[in-house]
Design a protein around this motif. Structure first.
Motif, PDB file in Angstrom:
ATOM      1  N   ASN A   1      -6.674 -86.307  -9.674  1.00 36.72           N
ATOM      2  CA  ASN A   1      -6.215 -85.604  -8.479  1.00 36.72           C
ATOM      3  C   ASN A   1      -5.105 -84.624  -8.821  1.00 36.72           C
ATOM      4  O   ASN A   1      -4.245 -84.906  -9.656  1.00 36.72           O
ATOM      5  CB  ASN A   1      -5.725 -86.640  -7.453  1.00 36.72           C
ATOM      6  CG  ASN A   1      -5.584 -86.053  -6.071  1.00 36.72           C
ATOM      7  OD1 ASN A   1      -4.695 -85.265  -5.802  1.00 36.72           O
ATOM      8  ND2 ASN A   1      -6.475 -86.458  -5.177  1.00 36.72           N
ATOM      9  N   VAL A   2      -5.114 -83.464  -8.152  1.00 45.27           N
ATOM     10  CA  VAL A   2      -4.085 -82.448  -8.426  1.00 45.27           C
ATOM     11  C   VAL A   2      -2.681 -82.946  -8.090  1.00 45.27           C
ATOM     12  O   VAL A   2      -1.691 -82.420  -8.604  1.00 45.27           O
ATOM     13  CB  VAL A   2      -4.362 -81.145  -7.649  1.00 45.27           C
ATOM     14  CG1 VAL A   2      -5.662 -80.509  -8.107  1.00 45.27           C
ATOM     15  CG2 VAL A   2      -4.384 -81.378  -6.143  1.00 45.27           C
TER      16      VAL A   2
ATOM     17  N   VAL B   1      -8.314 -78.348   8.540  1.00 45.49           N
ATOM     18  CA  VAL B   1      -7.813 -77.041   8.973  1.00 45.49           C
ATOM     19  C   VAL B   1      -8.937 -76.114   9.437  1.00 45.49           C
ATOM     20  O   VAL B   1      -8.820 -75.491  10.497  1.00 45.49           O
ATOM     21  CB  VAL B   1      -6.977 -76.376   7.862  1.00 45.49           C
ATOM     22  CG1 VAL B   1      -6.496 -74.998   8.317  1.00 45.49           C
ATOM     23  CG2 VAL B   1      -5.775 -77.252   7.523  1.00 45.49           C
ATOM     24  N   ILE B   2     -10.020 -76.017   8.675  1.00 46.68           N
ATOM     25  CA  ILE B   2     -11.127 -75.165   9.109  1.00 46.68           C
ATOM     26  C   ILE B   2     -11.708 -75.638  10.445  1.00 46.68           C
ATOM     27  O   ILE B   2     -11.883 -74.825  11.365  1.00 46.68           O
ATOM     28  CB  ILE B   2     -12.214 -75.066   8.015  1.00 46.68           C
ATOM     29  CG1 ILE B   2     -11.671 -74.311   6.800  1.00 46.68           C
ATOM     30  CG2 ILE B   2     -13.463 -74.372   8.554  1.00 46.68           C
ATOM     31  CD1 ILE B   2     -12.615 -74.302   5.601  1.00 46.68           C
ATOM     32  N   PRO B   3     -11.996 -76.949  10.623  1.00 45.99           N
ATOM     33  CA  PRO B   3     -12.446 -77.389  11.943  1.00 45.99           C
ATOM     34  C   PRO B   3     -11.428 -77.084  13.043  1.00 45.99           C
ATOM     35  O   PRO B   3     -11.807 -76.724  14.166  1.00 45.99           O
ATOM     36  CB  PRO B   3     -12.630 -78.899  11.762  1.00 45.99           C
ATOM     37  CG  PRO B   3     -12.921 -79.067  10.306  1.00 45.99           C
ATOM     38  CD  PRO B   3     -12.068 -78.041   9.625  1.00 45.99           C
TER      39      PRO B   3
ATOM     40  N   CYS C   1     -11.415 -74.492  -1.591  1.00 48.14           N
ATOM     41  CA  CYS C   1     -12.264 -75.435  -0.842  1.00 48.14           C
ATOM     42  C   CYS C   1     -11.674 -76.841  -0.843  1.00 48.14           C
ATOM     43  O   CYS C   1     -12.392 -77.834  -0.940  1.00 48.14           O
ATOM     44  CB  CYS C   1     -13.668 -75.453  -1.435  1.00 48.14           C
ATOM     45  SG  CYS C   1     -14.490 -73.850  -1.475  1.00 48.14           S
ATOM     46  N   ALA C   2     -10.369 -76.947  -0.742  1.00 48.09           N
ATOM     47  CA  ALA C   2      -9.679 -78.232  -0.795  1.00 48.09           C
ATOM     48  C   ALA C   2     -10.090 -79.131   0.371  1.00 48.09           C
ATOM     49  O   ALA C   2     -10.530 -78.663   1.422  1.00 48.09           O
ATOM     50  CB  ALA C   2      -8.168 -78.019  -0.783  1.00 48.09           C
ATOM     51  N   GLY C   3      -9.890 -80.436   0.165  1.00 50.47           N
ATOM     52  CA  GLY C   3     -10.259 -81.408   1.193  1.00 50.47           C
ATOM     53  C   GLY C   3      -9.549 -81.181   2.513  1.00 50.47           C
ATOM     54  O   GLY C   3     -10.145 -81.347   3.585  1.00 50.47           O
ATOM     55  N   ILE C   4      -8.261 -80.811   2.481  1.00 50.79           N
ATOM     56  CA  ILE C   4      -7.514 -80.584   3.721  1.00 50.79           C
ATOM     57  C   ILE C   4      -8.111 -79.413   4.496  1.00 50.79           C
ATOM     58  O   ILE C   4      -8.136 -79.410   5.724  1.00 50.79           O
ATOM     59  CB  ILE C   4      -6.014 -80.347   3.426  1.00 50.79           C
ATOM     60  CG1 ILE C   4      -5.212 -80.191   4.727  1.00 50.79           C
ATOM     61  CG2 ILE C   4      -5.801 -79.137   2.546  1.00 50.79           C
ATOM     62  CD1 ILE C   4      -5.152 -81.437   5.578  1.00 50.79           C
TER      63      ILE C   4
ATOM     64  N   GLU D   1     -21.768 -73.466  -1.030  1.00 49.06           N
ATOM     65  CA  GLU D   1     -22.049 -74.806  -0.481  1.00 49.06           C
ATOM     66  C   GLU D   1     -21.108 -75.130   0.670  1.00 49.06           C
ATOM     67  O   GLU D   1     -21.537 -75.641   1.721  1.00 49.06           O
ATOM     68  CB  GLU D   1     -21.914 -75.843  -1.592  1.00 49.06           C
ATOM     69  CG  GLU D   1     -22.179 -77.272  -1.141  1.00 49.06           C
ATOM     70  CD  GLU D   1     -21.964 -78.286  -2.257  1.00 49.06           C
ATOM     71  OE1 GLU D   1     -21.914 -79.494  -1.949  1.00 49.06           O
ATOM     72  OE2 GLU D   1     -21.825 -77.879  -3.429  1.00 49.06           O
ATOM     73  N   THR D   2     -19.821 -74.830   0.493  1.00 53.84           N
ATOM     74  CA  THR D   2     -18.841 -75.103   1.547  1.00 53.84           C
ATOM     75  C   THR D   2     -19.082 -74.204   2.750  1.00 53.84           C
ATOM     76  O   THR D   2     -18.994 -74.649   3.900  1.00 53.84           O
ATOM     77  CB  THR D   2     -17.406 -74.904   1.016  1.00 53.84           C
ATOM     78  OG1 THR D   2     -17.220 -75.709  -0.142  1.00 53.84           O
ATOM     79  CG2 THR D   2     -16.383 -75.281   2.066  1.00 53.84           C
ATOM     80  N   ALA D   3     -19.409 -72.942   2.497  1.00 55.98           N
ATOM     81  CA  ALA D   3     -19.671 -72.012   3.592  1.00 55.98           C
ATOM     82  C   ALA D   3     -20.858 -72.476   4.429  1.00 55.98           C
ATOM     83  O   ALA D   3     -20.829 -72.425   5.670  1.00 55.98           O
ATOM     84  CB  ALA D   3     -19.930 -70.614   3.029  1.00 55.98           C
TER      85      ALA D   3
END
Length: 329
Positions: free
Chosen positions: A166-167, A21-23, A13-16, A46-48
């Motif tokens: 941050n990763v 990318v999903i949009p 569920c990363a920010g990118i 929650e993300t779904a």
């Protein structure tokens, strides 16, 4: 287009993924997102709900076991790219993996081998390459309008240094500015010149308070015919993402080379002109090209072999930054 859209699952569920990318996939003409997984089921749910994705899984393994999925998108931290790309392909899924493809060229080469052995398409998510403006830029160069290319300068910088958790600031996870944003001007120069570099020399700001990753790097990458890419990348500097291609008789200026306004400028003996470009969603174009490759309607413009070649350059840049030496590729 086939009778049904290409069905993507998203691992993480990363920010990118959520922000871009999903949009982009949802706005494409070919593809949909039907599942998302997190190691935290609550986060996946929650993300779904937020992204209107039908199915949420509390483990990556569950998502890979979903036989309704055709492909997966992987936006995980860099050190997990190889493992989950391979597991996805071995589970019968095509893979769109976030850049950089892996931690090094050896890992990328292993991923390439699995792609070939399974027959599953593997693509690195450099979305900017799907916008037709880069075909137009190469067309202008081939026409001779700016003469012979003498050099390229690229930048990609932003400031996120305060987010210590941050990763990007985990060295063993593939953190650092070269991995995160330096990979863009490197790939762009290879795309424009159509050749592979011979050596790299990079100076970097190695930050002890950020797990000794490169927070800023400046480099010279030597290409054949005495042409070089000079670049800088940073996670601790003001925002820019620019590209300039310098020729003997002119230059091409790309103020927003990877994200943002797609227009660019050509400076030649005839003066300066703006090349207007349509504002496509590059992530949608990426999804459409990916789907048409899977369906056999298009050939891959940038296969996993390209990712291996790009990782070789990144390897040399990182080695040069830490050893403070010129590294042959």
């Amino acid at each position: 287009m086939t009778n049904r859209p290409l069905r993507f699952g998203v691992i993480g569920c990363a920010g990118i993924a959520v922000g871009s990318v999903i949009p982009g996939i949802k706005q494409s003409t070919t593809s949909i997102v039907t599942a998302i997984a997190s190691r935290d089921l609550g986060k996946a749910q929650e993300t779904a709900e937020k992204m209107e994705i039908p199915t949420a899984y509390g483990s990556y393994e569950e998502l890979l076991a979903d036989s309704s999925l055709d492909a997966v998108y992987i936006p995980l931290p860099n050190h997990l790219h190889m493992e989950w790309s391979i597991r996805a392909m071995e589970a019968g899924k095509h893979v769109l993996c976030e850049k950089p493809m892996a931690l090094n060229a050896g890992e990328a080469a292993r991923m390439l081998e699995v792609s070939r052995s399974t027959g599953k398409h593997l693509a690195e998510a450099f979305m900017y390459r799907n916008h037709p403006r880069y075909d137009r830029i190469k067309e202008i160069i081939a026409s001779g309008e700016i003469g012979e290319v003498r050099g390229i300068h690229g930048t990609f910088t932003f400031n996120n240094h305060a987010d210590k958790n941050n990763v990007r600031y985990r060295r063993d996870w593939g953190g650092g500015s070269i991995y995160d944003v330096g990979c863009y001007p490197i790939s762009a120069a290879r795309l424009i010149l159509g050749s592979e570099p011979e050596a790299a020399t990079v100076h970097a700001l190695i930050s002890p308070e950020h797990d000794h990753v490169d927070m800023m790097a400046s480099g010279v990458i030597e290409f054949p015919n005495s042409v070089a890419l000079t670049f800088d990348c940073s996670m601790w500097a003001a925002f820019r993402n620019t590209l300039e291609i310098l020729g003997t008789d002119g230059r091409i200026e790309v103020p927003s080379a990877y994200i943002g306004d797609p227009n660019f400028y050509v400076h030649s003996n005839d003066g300066k002109r703006e090349e207007k470009q349509e504002m496509f969603n590059q992530y949608s174009l990426q999804a459409d090209h990916f789907a048409r490759i899977v369906w056999g309607e298009e050939s891959a413009r940038f296969g996993p072999e390209d990712a291996v070649a790009n990782m070789k350059v990144i390897d040399a840049c990182i080695e040069s930054a830490y050893r403070r030496q010129r590294i042959q590729i």
